[in-house]
Design an enzyme around this catalytic site. Sequence first.
Site, PDB file in Angstrom:
ATOM      1  N   LYS A 200       0.839  -1.211   0.000  1.00 55.47           N
ATOM      2  CA  LYS A 200       0.000   0.000   0.000  1.00 55.47           C
ATOM      3  C   LYS A 200       0.877   1.266   0.000  1.00 55.47           C
ATOM      4  CE  LYS A 200      -3.191   2.963   0.577  1.00 55.47           C
ATOM      5  NZ  LYS A 200      -4.291   3.222  -0.319  1.00 55.47           N
ATOM      6  N   CYS A 254      -3.865  10.999   1.180  1.00 57.45           N
ATOM      7  CA  CYS A 254      -3.018   9.802   1.095  1.00 57.45           C
ATOM      8  C   CYS A 254      -1.646  10.083   0.495  1.00 57.45           C
ATOM      9  CB  CYS A 254      -3.709   8.756   0.245  1.00 57.45           C
ATOM     10  SG  CYS A 254      -5.335   8.373   0.870  1.00 57.45           S
TER      11      CYS A 254
HETATM   12  N1  SAJ Z   1      -2.087  14.635  -9.426  1.00 57.02           N
HETATM   13  C1  SAJ Z   1      -1.273  15.382 -10.247  1.00 57.02           C
HETATM   14  N2  SAJ Z   1      -0.999  14.900 -11.500  1.00 57.02           N
HETATM   15  C2  SAJ Z   1      -1.483  13.716 -11.942  1.00 57.02           C
HETATM   16  C3  SAJ Z   1      -2.317  12.942 -11.095  1.00 57.02           C
HETATM   17  C4  SAJ Z   1      -2.593  13.428  -9.836  1.00 57.02           C
HETATM   18  O1  SAJ Z   1      -0.807  16.473  -9.880  1.00 57.02           O
HETATM   19  O2  SAJ Z   1      -1.184  13.345 -13.094  1.00 57.02           O
HETATM   20  C5  SAJ Z   1      -2.403  15.134  -8.075  1.00 57.02           C
HETATM   21  C6  SAJ Z   1      -3.906  15.347  -7.840  1.00 57.02           C
HETATM   22  O3  SAJ Z   1      -4.331  16.575  -8.357  1.00 57.02           O
HETATM   23  C7  SAJ Z   1      -3.981  15.257  -6.334  1.00 57.02           C
HETATM   24  C8  SAJ Z   1      -2.878  14.246  -5.983  1.00 57.02           C
HETATM   25  O4  SAJ Z   1      -2.043  14.154  -7.118  1.00 57.02           O
HETATM   26  O5  SAJ Z   1      -3.661  16.501  -5.749  1.00 57.02           O
HETATM   27  C9  SAJ Z   1      -3.393  12.868  -5.613  1.00 57.02           C
HETATM   28  O6  SAJ Z   1      -4.453  12.491  -6.483  1.00 57.02           O
HETATM   29  P1  SAJ Z   1      -4.563  11.017  -7.089  1.00 57.02           P
HETATM   30  O7  SAJ Z   1      -5.728  10.967  -7.979  1.00 57.02           O
HETATM   31  O8  SAJ Z   1      -3.246  10.627  -7.666  1.00 57.02           O
HETATM   32  O9  SAJ Z   1      -4.720  10.078  -5.811  1.00 57.02           O
HETATM   33  P2  SAJ Z   1      -5.746  10.074  -4.571  1.00 57.02           P
HETATM   34  O10 SAJ Z   1      -5.043  10.647  -3.389  1.00 57.02           O
HETATM   35  O11 SAJ Z   1      -7.061  10.630  -4.922  1.00 57.02           O
HETATM   36  O12 SAJ Z   1      -5.892   8.489  -4.342  1.00 57.02           O
HETATM   37  C10 SAJ Z   1      -4.724   7.708  -4.159  1.00 57.02           C
HETATM   38  C11 SAJ Z   1      -4.829   6.467  -5.059  1.00 57.02           C
HETATM   39  N3  SAJ Z   1      -3.543   5.793  -5.109  1.00 57.02           N
HETATM   40  C12 SAJ Z   1      -2.981   5.416  -6.260  1.00 57.02           C
HETATM   41  O13 SAJ Z   1      -3.474   5.634  -7.345  1.00 57.02           O
HETATM   42  C13 SAJ Z   1      -1.693   4.670  -6.174  1.00 57.02           C
HETATM   43  C14 SAJ Z   1      -5.945   5.537  -4.562  1.00 57.02           C
HETATM   44  O14 SAJ Z   1      -5.980   4.339  -5.307  1.00 57.02           O
HETATM   45  C15 SAJ Z   1      -5.706   5.217  -3.086  1.00 57.02           C
HETATM   46  O15 SAJ Z   1      -6.700   4.352  -2.555  1.00 57.02           O
HETATM   47  C16 SAJ Z   1      -5.735   6.526  -2.318  1.00 57.02           C
HETATM   48  O16 SAJ Z   1      -4.643   7.333  -2.788  1.00 57.02           O
HETATM   49  C17 SAJ Z   1      -5.574   6.198  -0.853  1.00 57.02           C
HETATM   50  O17 SAJ Z   1      -6.571   6.291  -0.123  1.00 57.02           O
HETATM   51  O18 SAJ Z   1      -4.479   5.770  -0.431  1.00 57.02           O
END
Ligand code: SAJ
Length: 414
Positions: A200, A254
């Site tokens: 995780k 997260c």
């Molecule tokens: N972000 C970027 N650029 C991107 C993608 C995301 O800047 O190309 C930013 C988003 O705007 C945001 C942050 O990253 O601020 C996180 O967003 P996210 O969509 O990457 O992830 P979370 O936090 O919404 O969810 C993550 C997920 N983890 C992974 O994809 C490995 C989800 O599957 C987990 O369950 C969740 O964390 C968690 O609860 O741990």
Amino acid sequence: MGLGYIGLPLAAVLACSGYEVLGFDIKTDVLRSIESGEMQGLESPLGPMVSDAIRRRALVLCDSVPHAEIYILAVPTPLKKKHQVDLSCVEKAVDSVAPRLRPGNLVVIESTVPVGTTEEMSRRIIELRPDLVREGKSLIFVAHCPERVLPGRVLDEMVGVDRVIGGVDAGSTRAAGDFYATFVRGSIHRTEARTAEMCKLVENASRDVSIAFANELSMLCDRMGIDATVLIHLANQHPRVNIMDPGPGAGGHCIPVDPWFLVQSEPLETRLIRTARRVNERKTAWLLKRIEETISHFEKPVIACLGLAYKPGVSDLRESPAVSIVNSLCSQNNCDIRIVEPHITDLPPVLAGSACCRLVTVEEAIAEASVFALLTRHDSFEGIQARLPDGKVFIDPNGVVSSGSRKFSMEVVS
Ligand code: SAJ
């Protein structure tokens, strides 16, 4: 145990899968809002699913820890000062479950935890309940099954995504795996507790590192006079390159949190992970500075901040880079701010008391503001730049400052 962002949807899913679910939360106001159907931030169609489960008594809310056969802990594991994990909610949950346990019960930790926690909690149970040991073997099954749902797609991913499950012994892995297989459509991958915990943390750290690479590129491109969006698009035409999208920093509950669990455990072997965290934090500070530089050229600028959520398409404001930027603009620069966030109806407490910011519609912002900062790329902001009248300045998350189709260097903005 814990009816928050994970616990409540999970309770609803289990109740719809034929289980009798007892939902406990330490906060009575959370129980009250669920009971009355007024829970905040629940994605569609989870609200009606929860209400229906309560009506059918497939989900019964409890204000004390009930007796059950399977206990699932979905409680927060936030960071304390100095990036140390706070495990007190997990410990309290385990302590309150322990007196209820009977031989053959299963305890699953879904909360994200540092490596070794599940084994530690299993030992804690045995210390509290030595009567649950026969011939040196615990009669309780304890496993870690980390949640993996993506906010914005909670229901689909809760049942559709593969799960990694690790028990403290083979029996625990089997018991937890068999239970999740009854309602998860994705595959169940069985391992041991420490690997499941590490898995995780590594998933989120991997995403953080990839986002940091994109954010570093956006700052590098800015220095070198290259359009980062075009560059990344072109680089991604290579069959083995897949650079993510730069943004205002990585937010949410997260990605900015979990990598620190690894750094805390092994500070010397987590240089890249720590640096990625720092790069993503720096991107937020860098974008704030770019906005401040831009508004310094205006006498009395009204700033429209487009988006407050931590990522597009959600209403979640936790650890949102946008909130931190708006907060700094308010508190340090005393700016006159209009916030456009179509996913919320009230400003968060950190901004609500401030006289300098107001929640408005896009139309009001376009009429009143002179500088526009795109902080969350919600779909509804698509094309907004083209709607701005002459003389209004637009800043994107890569720090690109433009008016209409023209891009400006800082000197010309004024
Ligand atoms: N972000 C970027 N650029 C991107 C993608 C995301 O800047 O190309 C930013 C988003 O705007 C945001 C942050 O990253 O601020 C996180 O967003 P996210 O969509 O990457 O992830 P979370 O936090 O919404 O969810 C993550 C997920 N983890 C992974 O994809 C490995 C989800 O599957 C987990 O369950 C969740 O964390 C968690 O609860 O741990």
